[in-house]
Design an enzyme around this catalytic site. Structure first.
Site, PDB file in Angstrom:
ATOM      1  N   GLU A 165       0.762  -1.202  -0.014  1.00  0.00           N
ATOM      2  CA  GLU A 165      -0.132   0.056  -0.016  1.00  0.00           C
ATOM      3  C   GLU A 165       0.749   1.350   0.028  1.00  0.00           C
ATOM      4  OE1 GLU A 165      -2.801   0.080   3.279  1.00  0.00           O
ATOM      5  OE2 GLU A 165      -3.771   1.836   2.412  1.00  0.00           O
ATOM      6  N   GLY A 204      -8.424   4.927   6.787  1.00  0.00           N
ATOM      7  CA  GLY A 204      -9.268   5.014   7.835  1.00  0.00           C
ATOM      8  C   GLY A 204      -8.638   4.050   8.984  1.00  0.00           C
ATOM      9  N   ALA A 205      -7.870   3.030   8.522  1.00  0.00           N
ATOM     10  CA  ALA A 205      -7.512   2.092   9.558  1.00  0.00           C
ATOM     11  C   ALA A 205      -5.603   1.983   9.943  1.00  0.00           C
ATOM     12  CB  ALA A 205      -7.988   0.530   9.169  1.00  0.00           C
ATOM     13  N   SER A 206      -5.072   2.502   8.664  1.00  0.00           N
ATOM     14  CA  SER A 206      -3.598   2.603   8.697  1.00  0.00           C
ATOM     15  C   SER A 206      -3.070   3.795   8.116  1.00  0.00           C
ATOM     16  CB  SER A 206      -3.081   1.055   8.034  1.00  0.00           C
ATOM     17  OG  SER A 206      -3.349   1.508   6.638  1.00  0.00           O
ATOM     18  N   THR A 207      -1.982   4.178   8.419  1.00  0.00           N
ATOM     19  CA  THR A 207      -1.157   5.007   7.983  1.00  0.00           C
ATOM     20  C   THR A 207       0.159   4.743   7.346  1.00  0.00           C
ATOM     21  OG1 THR A 207      -0.583   7.539   8.169  1.00  0.00           O
ATOM     22  CG2 THR A 207      -0.061   6.210   9.822  1.00  0.00           C
ATOM     23  N   GLN A 208       0.559   5.268   6.032  1.00  0.00           N
ATOM     24  CA  GLN A 208       1.615   4.896   5.452  1.00  0.00           C
ATOM     25  C   GLN A 208       2.769   6.030   5.246  1.00  0.00           C
ATOM     26  OE1 GLN A 208      -0.837   2.276   5.509  1.00  0.00           O
ATOM     27  NE2 GLN A 208      -1.298   3.504   3.831  1.00  0.00           N
TER      28      GLN A 208
END
Ligand code: NAG
Ligand code: NAG
Ligand code: NAG
Ligand code: NAG
Length: 494
Positions: A165, A204-208
């Site tokens: 991602e 919404g559920a993770s950050t990269q």
């Protein structure tokens, strides 16, 4: 007199020929031809909070050029993300039908069979796969069944890793900004000297966070090697699961319930019923889950508009207690941030809210902090009066802004100088920035590993020779013209 005019003709012709030759050499060949037929590709971006469909298009006769693929159209799937259909997998596939029908109309009929179709699911499904792998498999099976019913070239529905991602988001951003290679006015490919831009994605559920780095990563898991257009890229990437916007809000809600009994990030005057089952069902709030609780019980929670308590609550999301490497961001994750960044998705929406809806400046980190404090200090009535139109989840913008500010400054360690190199942007070249385009470019081989080389036909040295030839023709014509005009004037002056 007629003789004078006729003698002007040869140099004029020579000049015209020289000019035409120069123009032909310098104008890209693709602009001369008529528009070629288009090819299409479709990606369903199945995020944790919702699914978006993107249709991309590119000229059929050009395959590997950078900046050639762009967004044709898009569609927002109504309802929640596919991971919210754990108890009703066929509901997930039904939700996609409206957008797929749009795809049938948006892509010309004769192109349907040759149009690749992908579904990629991200952190929402990664979480579901952690808590209930059977349910995540059922959801993927159900959507696969539906997608195969369409005349497109369906190439699979799967869950992307956090690493994929991050890297595909980075590829998308730099592809759209033409940072890999660029087609120059001289009819040649060249590598822009500005280098690549790092990518920051807040879902919404993770950050990269993903960026090119010169030093090897001390943690092999966060290093990816890429070969694009003949160039080698060493890329650092890390995905923080449970640090996406919605999961952060759930975690803050859980801490607010337990430590305060009110919510310091919500505005004073705002109050709502919280279903305990909702708060604690996510694996992201597992650590905060009481040993026994009534999952169908509702608890009333009100806001207190307290910027300082809210900041403390958000700070609690980051741990700096141990770092097994020479340098960490937070939670013991290796990271040595370098370069400039483009921040998209919820990073963009949060900063855009502060700028546009609240009218607050956010050019520096200090301004971002002041803006977050300002939002958190508004009462519910003030906030509603200040923000035009009814905005969904208006009460959560304080926490969102505080989180973005804390993540960048404390989490990633950006100082004012580094923050000055961050641009907040959701689109580039009329195409949404996210992992979806990079994913399709990779799977359809639209970015070659080899350099574009001499694909343009005209060899560079012969191009230079021709350029010089036409330029000297033009020069000679001008000299001739000047001399003739000069000699034509002489008799009349006598
Ligand atoms: C779910 O997680 C397991 C363990 O990490 C992994 O092997 C599996 O491929 C995942 N399922 C899907 C559908 O990606
Ligand atoms: C749990 O909460 C619901 C709704 O408030 C209530 O009806 C039920 O009796 C509670 N169950 C227990 C075991 O307390
Ligand atoms: C919050 O707003 C009040 C006035 O509405 C002001 O007196 C106070 O200083 C503000 N607090 C912060 C932290 O900005
Ligand atoms: C595009 O890339 C593919 C795969 O790398 C290669 O086989 C093909 O020859 C390339 N096409 C052009 C026009 O360079």
């Amino acid at each position: 007199m007629a003789g004078k005019v006729r003698s002007l003709l040869p140099p004029l012709l020579l000049a015209a020929a020289g000019l035409a030759g120069l123009l032909l050499l310098c104008v890209p060949t693709r602009d001369v031809r008529e528009p070629p037929a288009l090819k299409y590709g479709i990606v369903l971006d199945a995020g944790s909070s919702h699914t978006s469909m993107f249709i991309y298009k590119w000229p059929a006769d050009k395959k590997n050029d950078t900046g050639i693929v762009g967004q044709h159209s898009s569609c927002d799937v109504p309802g929640g993300g596919i991971s919210s259909y754990a108890d009703n997998p066929s509901g997930a596939s039904q939700s996609l039908v409206g957008c797929l029908e749009q795809a049938l109309r948006d892509v010309p009929k004769e192109r349907h069979a040759g149009t690749p179709l992908y579904l990629g699911a991200t952190a929402g499904m990664r979480l579901l796969n952690l808590t209930n792998p059977e349910a995540s498999t059922s959801v993927l099976t159900a959507v696969t069944h539906t997608l195969t019913q369409y005349p497109f070239d369906f190439r699979g529905a799967r869950i992307l890793s956090g690493q994929e991602e991050g890297v595909f988001g980075w590829v998308t951003a730099n592809y759209l900004l033409e940072n890999f290679i660029k087609y120059g006015w001289v009819g040649r490919w060249f590598r822009p000297r500005k280098g690549t831009l790092g990518a920051m994605d807040l879902g919404g559920a993770s950050t990269q966070i993903t960026f090119e780095t010169t030093s090897p990563a001390e943690d092999r898991a966060s290093e990816v090697q890429l070969h694009l257009y003949g160039q080698h890229y060493r890329v650092y990437t890390h995905s923080f699961l449970c640090y996406g916007r919605d999961q952060v809000l759930q975690r803050l809600l859980a801490s607010a319930l337990q430590t305060h009994g009110f919510h310091p990030c919500w505005p004073r005057g705002f109050s709502t019923q919280v279903l305990l089952g909702d708060v604690y069902q996510s694996p992201c709030t597992m650590a905060q889950r009481p040993q026994t609780f009534n999952s169908s019980a509702r608890v009333s929670l009100s806001g207190s508009s307290d910027p300082h308590l809210c900041r403390d609550l958000v700070s609690g999301l980051f741990s700096f207690s141990s770092c097994p490497f020479s340098r960490c961001s937070f939670n013991g994750v290796f990271q040595r941030v370098a370069g400039n960044f483009v921040a998209f998705s919820a990073f963009f929406y949060t900063v855009d809210f502060l700028r546009t809806s609240m009218g607050l400046p956010v050019a520096t980190l200090q301004q971002l902090e002041a803006a977050a404090v300002n939002v958190c200090n508004q009462t519910w009535a003030q906030l509603q009066a200040r923000v035009p139109g009814q905005r969904a989840r208006l009460a959560d913008y304080c926490a969102g802004a505080m989180f973005v500010q804390q993540l960048l400054s404390r989490g990633y360690g950006f100082d004012e100088r580094a923050f000055g190199g961050v641009i907040f942007q959701k689109k580039a070249a009329d195409t949404a920035v996210g992992w979806a385009l990079g994913y399709m470019l990779n799977l359809t081989n639209l970015i070659p590993a080899d350099p574009p080389g001499l694909r343009k036909g005209t060899d560079f040295s012969s191009w230079v020779v021709l350029l010089l030839l036409f330029a000297s023709a033009l020069l000679a014509a001008l000299v001739l013209l000047l001399r003739q005009v000069h000699s034509a004037k002489l008799p009349s002056t006598i």
